[in-house]
Design a protein around this motif. Structure first.
Motif, PDB file in Angstrom:
ATOM      1  N   GLU A  34      31.977  21.941  39.586  1.00  0.00           N
ATOM      2  CA  GLU A  34      31.083  23.103  39.703  1.00  0.00           C
ATOM      3  C   GLU A  34      31.376  23.887  40.985  1.00  0.00           C
ATOM      4  OE1 GLU A  34      28.134  25.890  38.976  1.00  0.00           O
ATOM      5  OE2 GLU A  34      28.932  24.379  37.621  1.00  0.00           O
ATOM      6  N   ARG A  35      31.541  23.172  42.113  1.00  0.00           N
ATOM      7  CA  ARG A  35      31.860  23.842  43.385  1.00  0.00           C
ATOM      8  C   ARG A  35      33.200  24.557  43.300  1.00  0.00           C
ATOM      9  NH1 ARG A  35      29.896  19.012  45.358  1.00  0.00           N
ATOM     10  NH2 ARG A  35      32.005  18.281  45.804  1.00  0.00           N
ATOM     11  N   SER A  36      34.172  23.930  42.674  1.00  0.00           N
ATOM     12  CA  SER A  36      35.498  24.530  42.547  1.00  0.00           C
ATOM     13  C   SER A  36      35.452  25.799  41.701  1.00  0.00           C
ATOM     14  CB  SER A  36      36.467  23.516  41.934  1.00  0.00           C
ATOM     15  OG  SER A  36      37.736  24.085  41.776  1.00  0.00           O
ATOM     16  N   VAL A  37      34.728  25.759  40.614  1.00  0.00           N
ATOM     17  CA  VAL A  37      34.600  26.939  39.750  1.00  0.00           C
ATOM     18  C   VAL A  37      33.887  28.057  40.498  1.00  0.00           C
ATOM     19  CG1 VAL A  37      33.469  27.839  37.676  1.00  0.00           C
ATOM     20  CG2 VAL A  37      34.722  25.669  37.580  1.00  0.00           C
ATOM     21  N   GLN A  38      32.804  27.731  41.207  1.00  0.00           N
ATOM     22  CA  GLN A  38      32.075  28.748  41.969  1.00  0.00           C
ATOM     23  C   GLN A  38      32.958  29.365  43.060  1.00  0.00           C
ATOM     24  OE1 GLN A  38      29.223  30.188  41.382  1.00  0.00           O
ATOM     25  NE2 GLN A  38      28.898  28.902  39.584  1.00  0.00           N
ATOM     26  N   ARG A  39      33.739  28.532  43.748  1.00  0.00           N
ATOM     27  CA  ARG A  39      34.648  29.020  44.788  1.00  0.00           C
ATOM     28  C   ARG A  39      35.696  29.951  44.174  1.00  0.00           C
ATOM     29  NH1 ARG A  39      35.318  24.504  47.225  1.00  0.00           N
ATOM     30  NH2 ARG A  39      37.005  23.752  45.933  1.00  0.00           N
ATOM     31  N   GLY A  40      36.227  29.583  43.034  1.00  0.00           N
ATOM     32  CA  GLY A  40      37.207  30.428  42.356  1.00  0.00           C
ATOM     33  C   GLY A  40      36.612  31.764  41.938  1.00  0.00           C
ATOM     34  N   LEU A  41      35.392  31.744  41.406  1.00  0.00           N
ATOM     35  CA  LEU A  41      34.740  32.991  41.016  1.00  0.00           C
ATOM     36  C   LEU A  41      34.457  33.874  42.223  1.00  0.00           C
ATOM     37  CD1 LEU A  41      32.268  31.646  38.305  1.00  0.00           C
ATOM     38  CD2 LEU A  41      34.332  33.025  37.940  1.00  0.00           C
ATOM     39  N   THR A  42      34.071  33.254  43.347  1.00  0.00           N
ATOM     40  CA  THR A  42      33.835  34.010  44.577  1.00  0.00           C
ATOM     41  C   THR A  42      35.111  34.690  45.033  1.00  0.00           C
ATOM     42  OG1 THR A  42      32.046  32.529  45.250  1.00  0.00           O
ATOM     43  CG2 THR A  42      33.094  33.820  46.989  1.00  0.00           C
ATOM     44  N   LEU A  43      36.224  33.979  44.992  1.00  0.00           N
ATOM     45  CA  LEU A  43      37.508  34.559  45.380  1.00  0.00           C
ATOM     46  C   LEU A  43      37.909  35.701  44.452  1.00  0.00           C
ATOM     47  CD1 LEU A  43      39.507  31.344  46.326  1.00  0.00           C
ATOM     48  CD2 LEU A  43      38.612  33.088  47.879  1.00  0.00           C
ATOM     49  N   LEU A  44      37.673  35.528  43.160  1.00  0.00           N
ATOM     50  CA  LEU A  44      37.991  36.598  42.214  1.00  0.00           C
ATOM     51  C   LEU A  44      37.139  37.832  42.489  1.00  0.00           C
ATOM     52  CD1 LEU A  44      38.368  34.644  38.856  1.00  0.00           C
ATOM     53  CD2 LEU A  44      40.169  35.804  40.144  1.00  0.00           C
TER      54      LEU A  44
END
Length: 76
Positions: A34-44
């Protein structure tokens, strides 16, 4: 599925039932994913915002933008 990468890497594919079992059985894995997905979405989101902002050119310097924002007159 087609994948393009900027650098060399490896891709591993897990079947959906294996991922579902991990998500149910391992709460640490679920939280980390979940943290990894959220971090990826933030970067996008950050990258998309950077692409849509107006670049500063030679006639519109950062100092000019700051002064305009603060309503200070520009010195010539």
């Amino acid at each position: 599925m087609t994948v393009a990468a900027v650098t060399y890497g490896s891709v591993l594919e897990l079947p959906k039932p294996a991922i579902e079992a991990l998500l149910v059985d391992d709460h640490d894995f679920s939280d980390a994913l979940e943290r990894s997905v959220q971090r990826g979405l933030t970067l996008l989101d950050r990258d998309a915002a950077a692409r849509t902002c107006d670049p500063l050119d030679d006639h519109r310097t950062m100092l000019a933008h700051i002064r305009r924002f603060l309503r200070y007159p520009l010195r010539k």
